[in-house]
Design a protein around this motif. Structure first.
Motif, PDB file in Angstrom:
ATOM      1  N   LEU A   1     -38.491 -17.220  -1.622  1.00  0.00           N
ATOM      2  CA  LEU A   1     -37.121 -16.293  -1.163  1.00  0.00           C
ATOM      3  C   LEU A   1     -38.071 -15.356  -0.686  1.00  0.00           C
ATOM      4  O   LEU A   1     -38.932 -14.763  -0.764  1.00  0.00           O
ATOM      5  CB  LEU A   1     -37.953 -16.303  -3.374  1.00  0.00           C
ATOM      6  CG  LEU A   1     -37.151 -17.210  -4.317  1.00  0.00           C
ATOM      7  CD1 LEU A   1     -37.222 -16.489  -5.299  1.00  0.00           C
ATOM      8  CD2 LEU A   1     -35.828 -18.435  -3.796  1.00  0.00           C
ATOM      9  N   PRO A   2     -36.519 -15.306  -0.501  1.00  0.00           N
ATOM     10  CA  PRO A   2     -37.255 -13.275   0.988  1.00  0.00           C
ATOM     11  C   PRO A   2     -36.093 -12.433  -0.055  1.00  0.00           C
ATOM     12  O   PRO A   2     -35.877 -11.697   0.344  1.00  0.00           O
ATOM     13  CB  PRO A   2     -35.152 -13.809   2.192  1.00  0.00           C
ATOM     14  CG  PRO A   2     -34.111 -14.819   0.559  1.00  0.00           C
ATOM     15  CD  PRO A   2     -34.929 -15.611  -0.478  1.00  0.00           C
ATOM     16  N   PHE A   3     -36.696 -12.402  -1.213  1.00  0.00           N
ATOM     17  CA  PHE A   3     -36.116 -11.478  -2.541  1.00  0.00           C
ATOM     18  C   PHE A   3     -37.672 -11.451  -3.176  1.00  0.00           C
ATOM     19  O   PHE A   3     -37.817 -12.637  -3.505  1.00  0.00           O
ATOM     20  CB  PHE A   3     -34.975 -10.781  -2.719  1.00  0.00           C
ATOM     21  CG  PHE A   3     -34.550 -12.681  -3.847  1.00  0.00           C
ATOM     22  CD1 PHE A   3     -34.938 -13.149  -5.326  1.00  0.00           C
ATOM     23  CD2 PHE A   3     -33.493 -13.042  -2.594  1.00  0.00           C
ATOM     24  CE1 PHE A   3     -34.252 -14.159  -5.573  1.00  0.00           C
ATOM     25  CE2 PHE A   3     -32.384 -14.029  -3.472  1.00  0.00           C
ATOM     26  CZ  PHE A   3     -33.100 -14.623  -5.028  1.00  0.00           C
ATOM     27  N   GLU A   4     -37.441 -10.234  -4.244  1.00  0.00           N
ATOM     28  CA  GLU A   4     -38.391 -10.247  -4.655  1.00  0.00           C
ATOM     29  C   GLU A   4     -37.547 -10.659  -6.555  1.00  0.00           C
ATOM     30  O   GLU A   4     -37.078 -10.358  -6.660  1.00  0.00           O
ATOM     31  CB  GLU A   4     -39.058  -9.201  -4.976  1.00  0.00           C
ATOM     32  CG  GLU A   4     -39.869  -8.235  -4.211  1.00  0.00           C
ATOM     33  CD  GLU A   4     -40.287  -7.097  -3.940  1.00  0.00           C
ATOM     34  OE1 GLU A   4     -41.568  -6.515  -5.304  1.00  0.00           O
ATOM     35  OE2 GLU A   4     -39.739  -6.456  -3.238  1.00  0.00           O
ATOM     36  N   VAL A   5     -38.665 -10.988  -7.130  1.00  0.00           N
ATOM     37  CA  VAL A   5     -37.634 -11.637  -8.759  1.00  0.00           C
ATOM     38  C   VAL A   5     -38.822 -11.450  -9.432  1.00  0.00           C
ATOM     39  O   VAL A   5     -40.240 -11.855  -9.915  1.00  0.00           O
ATOM     40  CB  VAL A   5     -37.726 -13.312  -8.595  1.00  0.00           C
ATOM     41  CG1 VAL A   5     -37.796 -13.614 -10.379  1.00  0.00           C
ATOM     42  CG2 VAL A   5     -36.760 -13.784  -7.574  1.00  0.00           C
ATOM     43  N   GLU A   6     -38.673 -10.644 -10.564  1.00  0.00           N
ATOM     44  CA  GLU A   6     -39.469 -10.676 -11.948  1.00  0.00           C
ATOM     45  C   GLU A   6     -38.454 -10.843 -13.005  1.00  0.00           C
ATOM     46  O   GLU A   6     -37.542 -11.109 -13.289  1.00  0.00           O
ATOM     47  CB  GLU A   6     -39.668  -8.476 -11.583  1.00  0.00           C
ATOM     48  CG  GLU A   6     -40.550  -8.480 -10.744  1.00  0.00           C
ATOM     49  CD  GLU A   6     -42.009  -8.134 -10.544  1.00  0.00           C
ATOM     50  OE1 GLU A   6     -42.650  -9.611 -11.193  1.00  0.00           O
ATOM     51  OE2 GLU A   6     -42.579  -8.660 -10.111  1.00  0.00           O
ATOM     52  N   PHE A   7     -39.467 -10.799 -14.067  1.00  0.00           N
ATOM     53  CA  PHE A   7     -39.047 -11.012 -15.553  1.00  0.00           C
ATOM     54  C   PHE A   7     -39.815  -9.847 -16.284  1.00  0.00           C
ATOM     55  O   PHE A   7     -40.685  -9.237 -16.447  1.00  0.00           O
ATOM     56  CB  PHE A   7     -39.576 -12.651 -15.881  1.00  0.00           C
ATOM     57  CG  PHE A   7     -39.097 -13.353 -14.607  1.00  0.00           C
ATOM     58  CD1 PHE A   7     -39.897 -13.860 -13.463  1.00  0.00           C
ATOM     59  CD2 PHE A   7     -38.194 -14.173 -14.828  1.00  0.00           C
ATOM     60  CE1 PHE A   7     -40.244 -14.781 -12.808  1.00  0.00           C
ATOM     61  CE2 PHE A   7     -37.935 -15.529 -14.556  1.00  0.00           C
ATOM     62  CZ  PHE A   7     -38.747 -15.669 -13.414  1.00  0.00           C
ATOM     63  N   PHE A   8     -37.916 -10.310 -17.746  1.00  0.00           N
ATOM     64  CA  PHE A   8     -38.554  -8.724 -18.603  1.00  0.00           C
ATOM     65  C   PHE A   8     -38.126 -10.015 -19.637  1.00  0.00           C
ATOM     66  O   PHE A   8     -37.673  -9.742 -19.278  1.00  0.00           O
ATOM     67  CB  PHE A   8     -37.719  -7.231 -18.089  1.00  0.00           C
ATOM     68  CG  PHE A   8     -38.227  -7.153 -16.031  1.00  0.00           C
ATOM     69  CD1 PHE A   8     -39.207  -5.936 -16.538  1.00  0.00           C
ATOM     70  CD2 PHE A   8     -37.520  -7.564 -14.852  1.00  0.00           C
ATOM     71  CE1 PHE A   8     -39.951  -5.373 -14.874  1.00  0.00           C
ATOM     72  CE2 PHE A   8     -38.208  -7.732 -14.058  1.00  0.00           C
ATOM     73  CZ  PHE A   8     -39.283  -5.952 -13.872  1.00  0.00           C
ATOM     74  N   ASP A   9     -38.223  -8.588 -20.951  1.00  0.00           N
ATOM     75  CA  ASP A   9     -37.803  -8.299 -22.317  1.00  0.00           C
ATOM     76  C   ASP A   9     -37.163  -7.541 -22.646  1.00  0.00           C
ATOM     77  O   ASP A   9     -36.834  -7.603 -23.423  1.00  0.00           O
ATOM     78  CB  ASP A   9     -38.632  -9.107 -23.233  1.00  0.00           C
ATOM     79  CG  ASP A   9     -39.639  -8.024 -23.226  1.00  0.00           C
ATOM     80  OD1 ASP A   9     -39.899  -7.338 -22.503  1.00  0.00           O
ATOM     81  OD2 ASP A   9     -41.478  -8.223 -24.154  1.00  0.00           O
TER      82      ASP A   9
END
Length: 140
Positions: free
Chosen positions: A111-119
């Motif tokens: 992916l050309p962008f960052e992905v993060e997961f949060f709660d």
């Protein structure tokens, strides 16, 4: 600025930080789900948005066809935008399981962008606005 207010979804645009925020309240069925995501991507295109936050804590029972559509049809449209970061807010009780599902379905390393997961919503905003994230990085 509120761009959409439906019983199942809110879409806000934060002009100052260039963020589109989607907050799902429930799964509205396939047709409205897809139409709403198309509306969101059109808004992102019109506003040249750089950051996205999707709060999917309350959306459950997405049909497998819609998840496949999201990954196979909608995300390629997202890839055409100048997005830099996308934060996904997941329910705390299913966090690890859902992160595994997303990581299994998406090839985050390309992916050309960052992905993060949060709660928590505030964690997502802190990461998008300031790059602050108290946990381990999930992007490659």
């Amino acid at each position: 600025m509120r761009c959409l207010s439906e019983s199942f979804l809110l879409i806000d645009w934060d002009e100052e930080y260039d963020i589109i925020y989607l907050e799902w309240h429930y799964y509205p069925g396939s047709e409205k789900y897809r139409e709403s995501l198309e509306l969101a991507i059109n808004l992102a295109r019109q506003k040249n948005i750089k950051y996205g936050i999707a709060n999917v804590q309350q959306i459950t029972k997405i049909q497998p066809d819609d998840l496949s559509w999201l990954i196979d049809a909608w995300i390629p449209g997202l890839l055409a935008l100048p997005i830099k970061k996308v934060a996904v807010i997941l329910p705390p009780e299913d966090f690890e399981e859902l992160v595994a599902v997303y990581l299994n379905r998406l090839n985050i390393s390309v992916l050309p962008f960052e992905v993060e997961f949060f709660d928590q919503t505030y964690q997502a905003y802190n990461w998008v606005k300031n790059g602050l994230y108290p946990g381990p990085s999930l992007h490659a």
